[in-house]
Design a protein around this motif. Structure first.
Motif, PDB file in Angstrom:
ATOM      1  N   GLY A 114      -1.769   9.077  -6.032  1.00  0.00           N
ATOM      2  CA  GLY A 114      -1.113   8.389  -4.928  1.00  0.00           C
ATOM      3  C   GLY A 114      -0.783   9.330  -3.799  1.00  0.00           C
ATOM      4  N   PRO A 115      -0.097   8.924  -2.771  1.00  0.00           N
ATOM      5  CA  PRO A 115       0.364   7.565  -2.525  1.00  0.00           C
ATOM      6  C   PRO A 115      -0.778   6.608  -2.133  1.00  0.00           C
ATOM      7  N   LEU A 116      -0.700   5.414  -2.669  1.00  0.00           N
ATOM      8  CA  LEU A 116      -1.673   4.357  -2.389  1.00  0.00           C
ATOM      9  C   LEU A 116      -3.121   4.824  -2.587  1.00  0.00           C
ATOM     10  N   HIS A 117      -3.358   5.587  -3.648  1.00  0.00           N
ATOM     11  CA  HIS A 117      -4.699   6.052  -4.014  1.00  0.00           C
ATOM     12  C   HIS A 117      -5.328   6.972  -2.970  1.00  0.00           C
ATOM     13  N   SER A 118      -4.514   7.518  -2.065  1.00  0.00           N
ATOM     14  CA  SER A 118      -5.118   8.331  -1.014  1.00  0.00           C
ATOM     15  C   SER A 118      -5.607   9.676  -1.543  1.00  0.00           C
ATOM     16  N   THR A 119      -5.149  10.109  -2.717  1.00  0.00           N
ATOM     17  CA  THR A 119      -5.643  11.382  -3.263  1.00  0.00           C
ATOM     18  C   THR A 119      -6.408  11.168  -4.564  1.00  0.00           C
ATOM     19  N   THR A 120      -6.817   9.935  -4.834  1.00  0.00           N
ATOM     20  CA  THR A 120      -7.607   9.667  -6.032  1.00  0.00           C
ATOM     21  C   THR A 120      -9.038  10.142  -5.804  1.00  0.00           C
TER      22      THR A 120
ATOM     23  N   THR B 158      -0.006   1.667 -11.251  1.00  0.00           N
ATOM     24  CA  THR B 158      -0.628   1.686  -9.925  1.00  0.00           C
ATOM     25  C   THR B 158      -0.418   0.385  -9.149  1.00  0.00           C
ATOM     26  N   THR B 159      -0.862  -0.751  -9.692  1.00  0.00           N
ATOM     27  CA  THR B 159      -0.795  -1.989  -8.911  1.00  0.00           C
ATOM     28  C   THR B 159       0.637  -2.304  -8.482  1.00  0.00           C
ATOM     29  N   MET B 160       1.576  -2.244  -9.443  1.00  0.00           N
ATOM     30  CA  MET B 160       2.952  -2.617  -9.115  1.00  0.00           C
ATOM     31  C   MET B 160       3.580  -1.627  -8.142  1.00  0.00           C
ATOM     32  N   VAL B 161       3.257  -0.346  -8.305  1.00  0.00           N
ATOM     33  CA  VAL B 161       3.810   0.674  -7.405  1.00  0.00           C
ATOM     34  C   VAL B 161       3.211   0.512  -6.003  1.00  0.00           C
ATOM     35  N   ASP B 162       1.888   0.312  -5.948  1.00  0.00           N
ATOM     36  CA  ASP B 162       1.218   0.198  -4.647  1.00  0.00           C
ATOM     37  C   ASP B 162       1.727  -1.014  -3.869  1.00  0.00           C
ATOM     38  N   GLN B 163       1.798  -2.163  -4.546  1.00  0.00           N
ATOM     39  CA  GLN B 163       2.215  -3.383  -3.850  1.00  0.00           C
ATOM     40  C   GLN B 163       3.651  -3.256  -3.353  1.00  0.00           C
ATOM     41  N   THR B 164       4.504  -2.637  -4.173  1.00  0.00           N
ATOM     42  CA  THR B 164       5.899  -2.496  -3.755  1.00  0.00           C
ATOM     43  C   THR B 164       6.027  -1.490  -2.613  1.00  0.00           C
ATOM     44  N   THR B 165       5.201  -0.444  -2.641  1.00  0.00           N
ATOM     45  CA  THR B 165       5.204   0.505  -1.530  1.00  0.00           C
ATOM     46  C   THR B 165       4.825  -0.206  -0.231  1.00  0.00           C
ATOM     47  N   LEU B 166       3.765  -1.025  -0.307  1.00  0.00           N
ATOM     48  CA  LEU B 166       3.342  -1.759   0.886  1.00  0.00           C
ATOM     49  C   LEU B 166       4.444  -2.706   1.359  1.00  0.00           C
ATOM     50  N   ALA B 167       5.148  -3.312   0.403  1.00  0.00           N
ATOM     51  CA  ALA B 167       6.194  -4.270   0.771  1.00  0.00           C
ATOM     52  C   ALA B 167       7.370  -3.567   1.448  1.00  0.00           C
ATOM     53  N   ILE B 168       7.819  -2.442   0.889  1.00  0.00           N
ATOM     54  CA  ILE B 168       9.005  -1.808   1.493  1.00  0.00           C
ATOM     55  C   ILE B 168       8.644  -1.145   2.823  1.00  0.00           C
ATOM     56  N   GLU B 169       7.364  -0.797   3.003  1.00  0.00           N
ATOM     57  CA  GLU B 169       6.967  -0.220   4.286  1.00  0.00           C
ATOM     58  C   GLU B 169       6.676  -1.291   5.329  1.00  0.00           C
ATOM     59  N   GLY B 170       6.834  -2.556   4.941  1.00  0.00           N
ATOM     60  CA  GLY B 170       6.666  -3.644   5.884  1.00  0.00           C
ATOM     61  C   GLY B 170       5.213  -3.983   6.179  1.00  0.00           C
ATOM     62  N   LYS B 171       4.277  -3.472   5.350  1.00  0.00           N
ATOM     63  CA  LYS B 171       2.865  -3.760   5.603  1.00  0.00           C
ATOM     64  C   LYS B 171       2.434  -5.031   4.907  1.00  0.00           C
ATOM     65  N   GLU B 172       3.337  -5.601   4.131  1.00  0.00           N
ATOM     66  CA  GLU B 172       3.010  -6.783   3.360  1.00  0.00           C
ATOM     67  C   GLU B 172       4.321  -7.523   3.117  1.00  0.00           C
ATOM     68  N   SER B 173       4.301  -8.842   3.121  1.00  0.00           N
ATOM     69  CA  SER B 173       5.547  -9.567   2.860  1.00  0.00           C
ATOM     70  C   SER B 173       5.858  -9.469   1.371  1.00  0.00           C
ATOM     71  N   PRO B 174       7.148  -9.555   1.009  1.00  0.00           N
ATOM     72  CA  PRO B 174       7.498  -9.511  -0.418  1.00  0.00           C
ATOM     73  C   PRO B 174       6.737 -10.570  -1.208  1.00  0.00           C
ATOM     74  N   ALA B 175       6.624 -11.771  -0.646  1.00  0.00           N
ATOM     75  CA  ALA B 175       5.944 -12.845  -1.376  1.00  0.00           C
ATOM     76  C   ALA B 175       4.471 -12.511  -1.592  1.00  0.00           C
ATOM     77  N   GLN B 176       3.857 -11.885  -0.564  1.00  0.00           N
ATOM     78  CA  GLN B 176       2.445 -11.516  -0.691  1.00  0.00           C
ATOM     79  C   GLN B 176       2.271 -10.445  -1.759  1.00  0.00           C
ATOM     80  N   ALA B 177       3.157  -9.440  -1.772  1.00  0.00           N
ATOM     81  CA  ALA B 177       3.084  -8.370  -2.781  1.00  0.00           C
ATOM     82  C   ALA B 177       3.193  -8.972  -4.177  1.00  0.00           C
TER      83      ALA B 177
END
Lengths: 284, 428
Positions: A231-237, B393-412
């Motif tokens: 990570g983050p977000l697979h950017s270093t995978t 990975t999936t749960m961490v990535d989606q939550t990262t996107l959600a807290i950074e505002g790149k995705e709505s909570p519902a979408q994540a």
């Protein structure tokens, strides 16, 4: 003849046991579905099919390719420039040679941990940038910068090693050719471009091939700097980190083995292309 | 390994050796008879939450060798995080050379290890040694139980509770830790000072740091029988949105923002006024950040409850063990009532035995109050087999996107729901 076979037998046995054997086994495993813990069963080409349609695999391929495309040319040029500079009669030449070579003899794990602190949001790098009035990013936590941070670190680490290789190549160029070029009126720049660079071609070939193989197989630095996640977000995978995760973390040995086979084919192909381009020696 | 153990024995104070001896005498009387046979070696492996854990366990094992002189325990801690530990274990299983006794994690691969019979059922040992299994919390024990067979004896657990910096609360004029979501958000806002890199709440975005908000709103990650994901139910969306908004509004952040590698470290550095953490944070703070003033409290209540997650860890015996009888004696020694009492007094975790929550130790250590109060009101956290990649990975990535505002909570949540459900369906 028999004696020769006998003498090389231990080396050949070790090669088969620890290098060729496992490599062939990886080919075999790429056709099976196995979690390391259960019984393996034949899966045909489905592992390859999964990978080629997997978003994550292509992310890893893109990361690895961009890593190689940036790191190999940069480190080759940096190593060449430093080698040419240190081939002159400079004061404290020995010290500089040691200083540039030092990262190559240190463990990459240790260097990665040191760089984790350098790249910390409040680390020394951002401290230096701040004195220049720049606001440094959160290097390793920002998907835009994490891989670039690893590129910088990798270039710094490997340039020293390739510098030594270039230095030995430089020493092998006969002084008489430079003398002849000088008498013919060639400037220092012309001597570098027309004499040094072409005559270094066998060395450059070695440096480029080793650089490509090394960058396509980059694993440890990504693993340590991302805490094993890529990570983050697979950017270093990278591809090899993904292979490791598939086999040892996720229990998908078949996917990992199939990715290994693909990586082998790509590395082989690229090396052959480079061989056509740089592989022929130059004679004057 | 031997040399290493000997060195650490010498390092112990004579006082603690005497204490271990005394404790050993207490529990040994009933079980010492079986130790007359050939000397055997039992290997014990676990991860270490911090170097403190290895030191403490080594210390506790001294007592065992006094009671069972014929059983030599070879303690081989495996360093690195939980997932690294399980990667190492996998390779040991493939080689047919797994340690006799291992830590079995609540999530991760424990369900895979049970499903593949990599662990042996302990029922017959429990029955023949009259082990008091009824004293264990059903919720912790059930994680290591499958089809009536018990594959692990829970050695300890810790729920997540709210750790708060008492000094910062005082300075901000907040008298009590928050008891509702609204108070948590208001306090976090008041305590945040981005200029000083201080935030109200600092936690990473792994699912065990946000799933409780879903349950507190009446939703959840999966249904109780773990056959269906329930991430997109209105209640789940409500809980998740609350969590995401703490980050989006800037009162909560991830540890790397303040240059820390985990929430507990950020808390120790004085950069976080609050952190959701378990008992393991206490010895870490005592050792690394002794100057920090803090206390614990139960989690603030959501619309439905203030339920938390708890993380029991068990001892199990692997199928590769050549001396399962001796391995059981080790587990029984470590998890018996007296064994667990010794372990609890080392302060790393909370008991999995109901009878031990009233230990006098906890009156002497009031900082554990919040954790103990949270314990009965917590869900033992786990996943079915095959979810390591999904949760890491999936749960961490989606939550990262959600807290950074790149995705709505519902979408994540919808993306996680789809990913998780497809793994469940394919495992069919």
């Amino acid at each position: 003849m028999r004696m020769g076979v006998l003498m090389t037998a231990p080396a050949i046995a070790l090669l088969f046991l620890f290098t060729l054997g496992p490599a062939l086994y990886a080919f075999y495993l790429s056709f099976f579905s196995w979690s390391l813990l259960n019984r393996m069963h034949y899966a045909g080409l489905s592992n390859f099919g999964y990978l080629l349609t997997s978003h994550l695999f292509w992310t890893a391929v893109a990361n690895t390719a961009s890593f190689a495309l940036v790191v190999v040319p940069t480190q080759t040029m940096v190593a060449l420039v430093i080698a040419v500079l240190l081939n002159q009669n400079l004061p404290a030449r020995g010290f500089f040679r040691l200083a540039f070579f030092f990262p190559a003899v240190s463990s990459s794990a240790v260097i990665s941990i040191i760089f984790m602190w350098i790249y910390n949001k409040f680390g020394i790098l951002n401290g230096l940038l701040a004195t220049l009035g720049l606001h440094g990013p959160n290097w390793l936590a920002n998907p835009l910068f994490a891989l670039k941070a690893i590129m910088i670190m990798n270039i710094w680490t490997t340039s020293g090693y390739f510098m030594v290789v270039f230095l030995s190549g430089l020493q092998a160029i006969p002084q008489s050719i430079y003398d002849a070029a000088e008498i013919d009126g060639a400037s220092a720049w012309q001597r570098f471009i027309r004499v040094t660079v072409p005559l270094l071609k066998p060395t450059t070939f070695f440096v480029v091939v080793m650089g490509i193989i090394g960058t396509l197989q980059m694993f440890d630095q990504s693993f340590i700097l991302s805490g094993g996640t890529g990570g983050p977000l697979h950017s270093t995978t990278t591809v090899v980190l993904l292979i490791y995760q598939y086999i040892f973390s996720y229990g998908k040995v078949g996917y990992g083995a199939a990715a290994t086979v693909i990586l082998f084919a790509v590395t082989m192909g690229v090396t052959l292309v480079v061989n056509r381009w740089l592989g022929k020696a130059i004679e004057y | 390994m031997n040399g290493k153990m000997r060195r650490s024995v010498q390092g112990l104070g004579s006082l603690s050796v005497a204490a271990a001896l005394l404790a050993a005498c207490g529990s040994g009387a009933s079980t010492a008879a079986a130790s007359k046979s050939q000397p055997v070696t039992v290997t014990l492996s676990g991860w270490t939450s911090s170097p403190v854990e290895a030191q403490l366990l080594t210390k506790d094992l001294q007592g065992f060798s006094k009671v069972y002189p014929n059983i030599h325990v070879n303690y081989q801690p495996i360093s690195g995080s939980g997932s690294n530990y399980e990667s190492v274990l996998r390779t040991r299983f493939v080689a047919g050379d797994a340690p006799d006794v291992i830590y079995v994690n609540n999530g991760g691969e424990s369900s895979t290890f049970m499903a593949n019979n990599d662990l042996i059922p302990l029922n017959s040992y429990i029955a023949s040694s009259h082990f008091s299994i009824g004293d264990f919390y059903k919720s912790s024990l059930s994680l290591f139980e499958k089809g009536g067979k018990i594959y692990g004896i829970p050695k300890d657990q810790s729920p997540l509770a709210l750790f708060y910096n008492t000094q910062m609360f005082q300075q901000a004029g907040i008298a009590h830790p928050p008891t509702t979501w609204a108070q948590l958000a208001a306090d976090a806002k008041l305590l945040t000072d981005p200029a000083k890199h201080v935030y109200g709440l600092i936690n990473s975005v792994q699912e065990p740091r946000w799933a409780q908000f879903l349950y507190q709103a009446g939703g959840g990650v999966m249904n109780s029988s773990m056959t269906k994901f329930t991430l997109t139910s209105p209640a789940s969306v409500r809980g998740y949105t609350y969590f995401v908004n703490l980050y989006r509004s800037g009162y909560a952040t991830v540890p790397t923002t303040v240059g820390a590698s985990w929430g507990g470290q950020a808390f120790g550095m004085g950069k976080a006024a609050m952190v959701l953490s378990g008992n393991w944070l206490i010895p870490f703070l005592n050792q690394t950040y002794p100057g920090i003033h803090y206390n614990t409290a139960v989690l603030p209540s959501g619309p439905v409850s203030n339920v938390s997650l708890t993380f029991p860890v068990a001892y199990g015996i692997t199928r590769d063990s050549k001396h399962p009888g001796a391995a059981w004696k080790l587990i029984a020694y470590l998890t018996s009532r007296s064994g667990m009492t010794r372990w609890m007094k080392l302060g790393l975790a909370l008991p999995t035995r109901k009878s031990l929550v009233s230990l006098p130790y906890y009156q002497q250590h009031p900082v554990t109050k919040g954790l103990l109060a949270q314990l009965p009101n917590s869900i033992a956290w786990t996943f079915p087999p095959g979810f390591v990649q999904f949760s890491s990975t999936t749960m961490v990535d989606q939550t990262t996107l959600a807290i950074e505002g790149k995705e709505s909570p519902a979408q994540a949540l919808a993306n996680m729901q789809q990913g998780g459900q497809s793994i469940l369906n394919s495992a069919g």
